[in-house]
Design a protein around this motif. Structure first.
Motif, PDB file in Angstrom:
ATOM      1  N   LYS A   8     -24.539 111.971 -77.871  1.00 20.72           N
ATOM      2  CA  LYS A   8     -25.339 113.111 -78.317  1.00 20.72           C
ATOM      3  C   LYS A   8     -26.807 112.884 -77.933  1.00 20.72           C
ATOM      4  O   LYS A   8     -27.448 111.952 -78.409  1.00 20.72           O
ATOM      5  CB  LYS A   8     -25.216 113.269 -79.830  1.00 20.72           C
ATOM      6  CG  LYS A   8     -25.850 114.548 -80.362  1.00 20.72           C
ATOM      7  CD  LYS A   8     -25.577 114.706 -81.845  1.00 20.72           C
ATOM      8  CE  LYS A   8     -26.172 116.013 -82.372  1.00 20.72           C
ATOM      9  NZ  LYS A   8     -25.917 116.177 -83.822  1.00 20.72           N
ATOM     10  N   ASN A   9     -27.296 113.728 -77.065  1.00 22.65           N
ATOM     11  CA  ASN A   9     -28.667 113.609 -76.556  1.00 22.65           C
ATOM     12  C   ASN A   9     -29.569 114.583 -77.309  1.00 22.65           C
ATOM     13  O   ASN A   9     -29.521 115.795 -77.073  1.00 22.65           O
ATOM     14  CB  ASN A   9     -28.704 113.888 -75.053  1.00 22.65           C
ATOM     15  CG  ASN A   9     -30.106 113.720 -74.470  1.00 22.65           C
ATOM     16  OD1 ASN A   9     -31.016 113.258 -75.145  1.00 22.65           O
ATOM     17  ND2 ASN A   9     -30.260 114.090 -73.216  1.00 22.65           N
ATOM     18  N   GLU A  10     -30.379 114.082 -78.223  1.00 21.63           N
ATOM     19  CA  GLU A  10     -31.302 114.922 -78.982  1.00 21.63           C
ATOM     20  C   GLU A  10     -32.720 114.885 -78.412  1.00 21.63           C
ATOM     21  O   GLU A  10     -33.659 115.363 -79.045  1.00 21.63           O
ATOM     22  CB  GLU A  10     -31.322 114.464 -80.445  1.00 21.63           C
ATOM     23  CG  GLU A  10     -29.982 114.635 -81.146  1.00 21.63           C
ATOM     24  CD  GLU A  10     -30.032 114.208 -82.605  1.00 21.63           C
ATOM     25  OE1 GLU A  10     -31.102 113.707 -83.031  1.00 21.63           O
ATOM     26  OE2 GLU A  10     -29.020 114.378 -83.310  1.00 21.63           O
ATOM     27  N   VAL A  27     -25.889 113.651 -69.095  1.00 20.05           N
ATOM     28  CA  VAL A  27     -25.960 114.362 -70.382  1.00 20.05           C
ATOM     29  C   VAL A  27     -27.261 115.159 -70.383  1.00 20.05           C
ATOM     30  O   VAL A  27     -28.352 114.580 -70.327  1.00 20.05           O
ATOM     31  CB  VAL A  27     -25.932 113.387 -71.575  1.00 20.05           C
ATOM     32  CG1 VAL A  27     -25.870 114.162 -72.892  1.00 20.05           C
ATOM     33  CG2 VAL A  27     -24.751 112.444 -71.469  1.00 20.05           C
ATOM     34  N   TYR A  28     -27.151 116.463 -70.436  1.00 22.06           N
ATOM     35  CA  TYR A  28     -28.333 117.316 -70.402  1.00 22.06           C
ATOM     36  C   TYR A  28     -29.156 117.172 -71.685  1.00 22.06           C
ATOM     37  O   TYR A  28     -28.626 116.752 -72.728  1.00 22.06           O
ATOM     38  CB  TYR A  28     -27.920 118.774 -70.214  1.00 22.06           C
ATOM     39  CG  TYR A  28     -27.402 119.075 -68.830  1.00 22.06           C
ATOM     40  CD1 TYR A  28     -28.275 119.396 -67.804  1.00 22.06           C
ATOM     41  CD2 TYR A  28     -26.029 119.020 -68.554  1.00 22.06           C
ATOM     42  CE1 TYR A  28     -27.805 119.675 -66.526  1.00 22.06           C
ATOM     43  CE2 TYR A  28     -25.551 119.289 -67.277  1.00 22.06           C
ATOM     44  CZ  TYR A  28     -26.447 119.610 -66.276  1.00 22.06           C
ATOM     45  OH  TYR A  28     -25.986 119.878 -65.013  1.00 22.06           O
ATOM     46  N   HIS A  30     -30.687 117.859 -75.185  1.00 22.42           N
ATOM     47  CA  HIS A  30     -30.207 118.583 -76.370  1.00 22.42           C
ATOM     48  C   HIS A  30     -28.760 119.051 -76.187  1.00 22.42           C
ATOM     49  O   HIS A  30     -28.407 120.201 -76.471  1.00 22.42           O
ATOM     50  CB  HIS A  30     -31.108 119.778 -76.680  1.00 22.42           C
ATOM     51  CG  HIS A  30     -32.548 119.408 -76.893  1.00 22.42           C
ATOM     52  ND1 HIS A  30     -32.967 118.693 -78.008  1.00 22.42           N
ATOM     53  CD2 HIS A  30     -33.647 119.638 -76.126  1.00 22.42           C
ATOM     54  CE1 HIS A  30     -34.283 118.510 -77.919  1.00 22.42           C
ATOM     55  NE2 HIS A  30     -34.718 119.067 -76.790  1.00 22.42           N
ATOM     56  N   SER A  31     -27.925 118.140 -75.677  1.00 27.98           N
ATOM     57  CA  SER A  31     -26.502 118.471 -75.494  1.00 27.98           C
ATOM     58  C   SER A  31     -25.656 117.256 -75.844  1.00 27.98           C
ATOM     59  O   SER A  31     -26.179 116.154 -76.057  1.00 27.98           O
ATOM     60  CB  SER A  31     -26.226 118.920 -74.058  1.00 27.98           C
ATOM     61  OG  SER A  31     -26.464 117.857 -73.160  1.00 27.98           O
ATOM     62  N   THR A  32     -24.358 117.473 -75.909  1.00 34.04           N
ATOM     63  CA  THR A  32     -23.422 116.402 -76.271  1.00 34.04           C
ATOM     64  C   THR A  32     -22.289 116.362 -75.265  1.00 34.04           C
ATOM     65  O   THR A  32     -21.806 117.417 -74.815  1.00 34.04           O
ATOM     66  CB  THR A  32     -22.851 116.630 -77.675  1.00 34.04           C
ATOM     67  OG1 THR A  32     -23.922 116.709 -78.619  1.00 34.04           O
ATOM     68  CG2 THR A  32     -21.914 115.500 -78.070  1.00 34.04           C
ATOM     69  N   LYS A  33     -21.844 115.173 -74.927  1.00 38.87           N
ATOM     70  CA  LYS A  33     -20.694 115.003 -74.043  1.00 38.87           C
ATOM     71  C   LYS A  33     -19.745 114.001 -74.689  1.00 38.87           C
ATOM     72  O   LYS A  33     -20.176 112.936 -75.154  1.00 38.87           O
ATOM     73  CB  LYS A  33     -21.140 114.520 -72.671  1.00 38.87           C
ATOM     74  CG  LYS A  33     -19.986 114.408 -71.679  1.00 38.87           C
ATOM     75  CD  LYS A  33     -20.480 114.384 -70.246  1.00 38.87           C
ATOM     76  CE  LYS A  33     -20.927 115.778 -69.829  1.00 38.87           C
ATOM     77  NZ  LYS A  33     -21.147 115.868 -68.351  1.00 38.87           N
TER      78      LYS A  33
END
Length: 710
Positions: A8-10, A27-28, A30-33
């Motif tokens: 999770k990239n915050e 991982v973009y 504000h997105s999650t992979k």
């Protein structure tokens, strides 16, 4: 079934992750992979930022503990990135590379904006000066015509009331030093022969000294050619590189001594065994390189000249690049060997780019190895700029150590060390503070009460803190889109320079000479120093090298001066072409009434001449209480042979016109007279000859000679 793993990239930045079995995935922001992982005790995940080639995080976790999430987020102050694992409960940190890149981009943009703003200001000032110069030229032309029309009248006071200031270079022979060069060189040549136990042929000893020096020089070059299996015609290469036809007698002797030191003190056996030249140069250039090495320490000017001649023969550099290399040698930034290494090892890149790289090396005194490393990159200039920016600011101990090596008095060093250490630890705490009106007034009181002969350390620290905050406030810029670009604090080297200027009296000296490198912020140092002294009631004159720099610096720091209620101006002041001569002179007097005055040495000299010889109060009652000379080498060396004078005779000379007329009349009556008894031609007036003829006829020739001699 396996465990569900999520990244999770915050953060507002992109990240890559991988495992033992998976390649890197993006991982973009504000997105999650998510992905499924086998249940194993030892699993690893690797996370890296953006286009980095190294991992920012490496984390071991146990998928038997269930689903796992790795959360990337910024710390509260955005200085670091934290990686939190939900299953393991641990947190790791790494620098916030994205924020650092943003700050770097913003800093570059700020620097570029400042650079463009300064460039536009300089161009505007240059245009204004050119317009004023053209206007002054036209006015002077009209005034000259009117003056010619009025030459028939006796109104000399009106004729010479306003004058033009002219600058003229002194001829070389006007400042010649009385010295018999031939005798001096002969004595030194004898000492040289005795030192190296060289015997001349009796026939050669009767020759002129320059022939004797050249003969010995030729013998040395022939000896070198023979020992190194070089053709004798290589001597012509030596003569061309050295430029013998352009050397003075003293320089010939200097070259001869350097040749002796190189040839007689070098190892002949090593030269014979050295079949492969380490720098890829022909053997005949080794002699020239050794000659430049010897001259480098004793005569940098001659070494530079010979190096440029060598570069003309062996280098494909542009003329500008060769000149820069000559300056690098002259300033002792690189040795001759390093310069040759640079020429041989540098790859074939564009000349304009190479010139820029050399200019950067000259400006910032960069090491040769660093420059060679930069040439291995596609963009060497960007690499060097990054290296320059990455150089950490000198700490207090380093500065004090360098000053101690320069023989700075220990009493002053103790004080400097204490103050600079305090500034090093405390100044960053004031990053977001501004000075209020009350704080400025309090700071001015402390500056006025400061005893520079025995300063209070705490008061001195408070003064420097206040001046640093003021510099930051005044260097802050608000752009057209209302973006605030934060200003800068003075560096510790600048504060050390300011202290050396302020505390000169502690060393028992009345003046101070500082060498401040390029890019070290001389204008900031001078502005702080001038402001402190102006607050203490001293009139300050700042001498710059050009009117553009004078006007630019005054405009750049006017806000800083005004913050402390200090007035400033530039001489000559900008004036309208419609103003009369009387109005322009009043504007000049008003400019000299200010506390800080910027100008060039020519302007100050001209105004002194007007005040002292024409009794015009252009400087009002202003004395030279304190003079700050920026670029003192320009004034004393580059521009040291320039004199300033007024374009007409002083009005007081009209009282000696009758005397000068009589002298001229007497000189004009002189005629060549042939003395019959000796057959000589002498210049005398007709009256003198008549007196001599009568005396000779009456009293005889011998008596006439005695009378005339008396």
């Amino acid at each position: 079934m396996g465990a569900q793993v999520s990244v999770k990239n915050e953060t507002p930045y992109g990240w890559y992750f991988s495992t033992q079995d998976r390649g890197y995935e993006y991982v973009y922001p504000h997105s999650t992979k998510s992905f499924e992982e086998k249940k194993l005790v030892h699993r690893y995940i690797y996370i890296r930022y953006g286009n980095h080639s190294w991992n920012s995080f490496s984390y071991e976790y146990n998928t038997h503990k269930g689903d796992t999430s790795f959360i990337l987020r910024e710390t509260y102050d955005r200085s670091q990135i934290q990686l939190h694992c939900t299953s393991e409960g641990g947190t790791k940190y790494c620098p916030n590379y994205g924020k650092n890149e943003e700050d770097e981009r913003q800093r570059r943009q700020e620097e570029e904006r400042r650079r463009l703003e300064r460039l536009q200001r300089e161009q505007r000032i240059q245009q204004e000066l050119e317009r004023e110069s053209e206007s002054s030229r036209l006015k002077l032309s009209r005034a000259t015509e009117r003056l010619r029309e009025k030459q028939s009248f006796r109104g000399l006071n009106q004729h010479h009331k306003f004058s033009q200031v002219l600058h003229q270079q002194i001829e070389d022979d006007a400042a010649a030093i009385e010295r018999n060069e031939v005798i001096d060189v002969e004595e030194k040549f004898k000492e040289l022969l005795l030192k190296y136990q060289i015997k001349e042929d009796n026939e050669i000893q009767n020759h002129q000294i320059w022939d004797r020096i050249k003969t010995l020089q030729n013998e040395l070059t022939v000896q070198y050619c023979t020992e190194n299996n070089l053709p004798v015609w290589s001597q012509f290469t030596f003569d061309h590189a050295v430029g013998y036809n352009e050397l003075s007698l003293t320089e010939m002797l200097t070259v001869l001594e350097a040749s002796l030191q190189f040839i007689l003190h070098s190892s002949t056996e090593d030269a014979k065994d050295d079949g492969d030249q380490p720098l890829g140069l022909e053997k005949k250039y080794n002699f020239l390189l050794g000659l430049v090495e010897q001259l480098h320490a004793t005569n940098a000017t001659l070494a530079k000249r010979i190096l440029l001649n060598i570069l003309d023969m062996i280098s494909e550099l542009s003329p500008q690049g060769r000149d820069i290399l000559g300056q690098i040698l002259f300033n002792r930034i690189w040795t001759p060997t390093e310069i040759m290494l640079f020429l041989c090892k540098s790859p074939a890149i564009k000349c304009d780019q190479l010139d820029s790289v050399l200019h950067t090396a000259l400006t910032y005194h960069l090491d040769c190895v660093l420059v060679l490393s930069a040439l291995t990159y596609e963009t060497p200039l960007m690499f060097l700029e990054e290296q320059i920016r990455s150089v950490k600011e000198k700490d207090a101990d380093t500065i004090v150590k360098e000053l101690r090596e320069a023989n700075c008095p220990e009493k002053l060093l103790v004080l400097l060390k204490d103050v600079l250490r305090y500034m090093e630890s405390e100044l960053p705490k004031y990053q977001l503070e501004d000075l209020s009106v009350e704080q400025i007034n309090d700071l001015k009181k402390k500056i006025s009460s400061l005893d520079l002969t025995n300063p209070d350390i705490n008061t001195l620290k408070e003064v420097l803190i206040g001046m640093s905050i003021a510099v930051q406030d005044c260097s802050t810029i608000i752009t057209q889109d209302n973006t605030k670009i934060q200003g800068y604090f003075p560096r510790r080297t600048q504060l050390a320079s300011l202290l050396l200027l302020l505390l000169t009296q502690l060393t028992g000296n009345k003046g101070c000479l500082l060498e401040i490198g390029t890019g070290e912020g001389k204008s900031c140092i001078l502005a702080m120093f001038a402001t402190i002294l102006a607050i203490r009631g001293t009139k300050v004159d700042i001498v710059t090298s050009s009117p553009v720099l004078a006007q630019r610096d005054q405009e750049e720091w006017k806000k800083f001066f005004n913050m402390f209620g200090v007035t400033s101006s530039v001489v000559p002041p900008r004036s309208s072409s419609a103003c009369s001569a009387e109005e322009q002179e009043e504007c000049l007097r008003h400019a000299y009434r200010q506390q800080i005055v910027y100008g060039t040495v020519g302007v100050f000299a001209a105004d002194i001449l007007k005040q002292e010889f024409e009794k015009r109060t252009v400087r009002d009652k202003r004395q030279f209480e304190l003079v700050i000379v920026d670029e003192v080498d320009y004034m004393t060396l580059d521009n040291g042979v320039q004199v300033t004078f007024l374009s007409h005779e002083s009005s007081g000379f009209r009282h000696v016109e009758q005397i000068l007329s009589n002298i001229w009349a007497m000189i004009s009556t002189c005629r060549p007279v042939e003395m019959l008894e000796a057959g000589e031609i002498k210049w005398a007036t007709s009256i003198q000859y008549l007196h001599k003829a009568v005396t000779t006829a009456v009293m005889g020739l011998e008596t006439s000679k005695k009378l005339l001699s008396n």
